[in-house]
Design an enzyme around this catalytic site. Structure first.
Site, short mmCIF file in Angstrom:
data_model
loop_
_atom_site.label_atom_id
_atom_site.label_comp_id
_atom_site.label_asym_id
_atom_site.label_seq_id
_atom_site.Cartn_x
_atom_site.Cartn_y
_atom_site.Cartn_z
N SER A 21 0.70 -1.15 0.14
CA SER A 21 -0.12 0.09 0.17
C SER A 21 0.82 1.29 -0.07
O SER A 21 1.83 1.40 0.93
CB SER A 21 -0.98 0.01 1.29
OG SER A 21 -1.72 1.31 1.18
N ASN A 127 -4.51 -0.95 8.62
CA ASN A 127 -3.52 -0.34 9.11
C ASN A 127 -3.48 0.21 10.42
O ASN A 127 -4.25 1.24 10.77
CB ASN A 127 -3.02 0.83 8.04
CG ASN A 127 -1.91 1.59 8.81
OD1 ASN A 127 -1.02 1.23 9.53
ND2 ASN A 127 -1.81 2.77 8.04
N CYS A 130 -1.91 3.69 12.82
CA CYS A 130 -2.35 5.07 12.91
C CYS A 130 -2.66 5.50 14.35
O CYS A 130 -3.12 4.81 15.22
CB CYS A 130 -3.88 5.20 12.15
SG CYS A 130 -3.61 4.62 10.35
N ILE A 191 6.57 -5.92 7.84
CA ILE A 191 6.25 -4.95 8.97
C ILE A 191 5.72 -3.57 8.32
O ILE A 191 6.06 -3.65 7.16
CB ILE A 191 7.56 -4.58 9.93
CG1 ILE A 191 8.70 -4.29 8.99
CG2 ILE A 191 8.06 -5.91 10.56
CD1 ILE A 191 10.30 -3.78 9.52
N ASN A 192 5.30 -2.88 9.08
CA ASN A 192 5.12 -1.39 8.49
C ASN A 192 6.24 -0.71 8.74
O ASN A 192 7.29 -1.31 9.32
CB ASN A 192 4.00 -0.77 9.33
CG ASN A 192 3.39 0.52 8.47
OD1 ASN A 192 3.80 0.90 7.62
ND2 ASN A 192 1.78 0.52 8.85
N THR A 193 6.36 0.71 8.54
CA THR A 193 7.68 1.34 8.54
C THR A 193 8.15 1.45 9.90
O THR A 193 7.36 1.44 10.91
CB THR A 193 7.72 2.58 7.93
OG1 THR A 193 6.35 3.32 8.48
CG2 THR A 193 7.44 2.44 6.48
N GLY A 217 12.63 0.39 2.88
CA GLY A 217 13.82 0.21 1.95
C GLY A 217 14.42 -0.73 2.49
O GLY A 217 14.58 -1.51 3.62
N GLY A 243 9.15 -5.46 3.80
CA GLY A 243 10.34 -4.68 4.30
C GLY A 243 11.42 -4.65 3.67
O GLY A 243 12.28 -5.64 3.97
#
Length: 302
Positions: A21, A127, A130, A191-193, A217, A243
């Site tokens: 996303s 997500n 948030c 993972i999310n960032t 990245g 990730g």
């Protein structure tokens, strides 16, 4: 050729490669560059109940082996999505998944309910990174209680495949994963960032408008692989890994750690064909190693 078909809690994918996303628009933007049918699926950019303008510029900053972003979930809201975007993407030749975000439990649930009514959207990715505006800005996904509460509320109104995206900015990501599994999640993605910061030393100010942002990245890949390995050993639902995946070999690490599918994110900004290239590379790797299906390597690292 190896069998690359994947079943994520009833969500059938022709191969295990999804686009992450926020890195692939709504898919239609890439239709002239790649054959979308070569993807397992597309996770479209974050959608919220109400329109969001996002954060002020600058929103992105390049870092060694990665990038920071603080876009802020800019979108026109779920009603606009249903009326204007859904008609354009509902017949794409791959699975389309909507990333759902919110600032309150009620927002999440109402947004998910709108998406639930769309016939050609078989899954959402929730997500939970948030900020909860009613709890002083603390992200839903950093406590087991917060993560569980939002998943339970969405599960009551959403009846298709529910994927929950986990944040690495926690003490124990396995505990969060167990909490969302107990609350009704069908799968988890991680993972999310990672939270990061960069400073412009010539102008003595942060490089991002809101000071901090999400790091993605190749720099985050070892952290992501570790998280996937830990979570896959803790839960009984499918795990989707992401990730810093830039190559097929990167993806193979995630499968061996326990992921059943992967998402390609930052690589799309560098090479619009990255996701298809990685899907092809996974098949080639499996063929070279005499594997007839992906199942032979998923979770092979004890």
């Amino acid at each position: 050729m190896a069998n690359l078909n994947v079943n994520i809690a009833g969500l059938q994918l022709r191969n295990p490669v999804l686009t992450a996303s926020g890195t692939f628009g709504y898919g239609v933007e890439y239709a002239d560059l790649i054959n979308l049918a070569d993807l397992g699926g597309i996770i479209v950019k974050g959608t919220t109940l109400h329109p969001r303008e996002g954060n002020d510029y600058p929103r992105m900053a390049e870092t060694p082996s990665g990038m920071l972003n603080c876009v802020g979930l800019q979108n026109k809201g779920v009603e606009y999505f249903c009326q204007h975007i859904y008609p354009e993407i509902k017949d794409l030749p791959t699975q389309v998944i909507v990333n759902v975000s919110g600032s309150s439990i009620e927002d999440y649930a109402e947004c998910a309910a709108h998406i639930d009514a769309l016939d050609n959207i078989p899954a959402i990715e929730l997500n939970i990174s948030c900020p909860n505006v009613r709890q002083g800005g603390m992200a839903f996904g950093v406590t087991t209680e917060g993560a569980s509460a939002v998943v339970k509320a969405v599960r009551e109104v959403y009846h298709k495949t529910l994927i929950v995206k986990l944040s690495p900015n926690v003490t124990s990501i396995s505990d969060i994963a167990l909490a969302v599994e107990d609350a009704g999640a069908d799968a988890v993605s991680l993972i999310n960032t990672l939270m990061g910061m960069a400073i412009d030393i010539e102008h003595r100010r942060p490089k991002l408008s809101i000071q901090t942002g999400g790091l993605s990245g190749p720099a985050v890949r070892p952290v992501a692989v570790r998280c996937v390995w830990q979570v896959a050993r803790a839960v009984h639902i499918p795990v989707i890994g992401l990730g810093g995946i830039m190559t097929a070999e990167d993806a193979i690490e995630f499968f061996m750690a326990g992921a059943s599918a992967i998402e390609v994110g930052t690589a799309n900004f560098i090479d619009p064909t990255a996701s298809v290239r990685i899907a092809q590379g996974i098949n080639q790797w499996l063929d070279r190693h005499g594997c007839r299906s992906l199942d032979e390597i998923i979770g092979c690292i004890a």
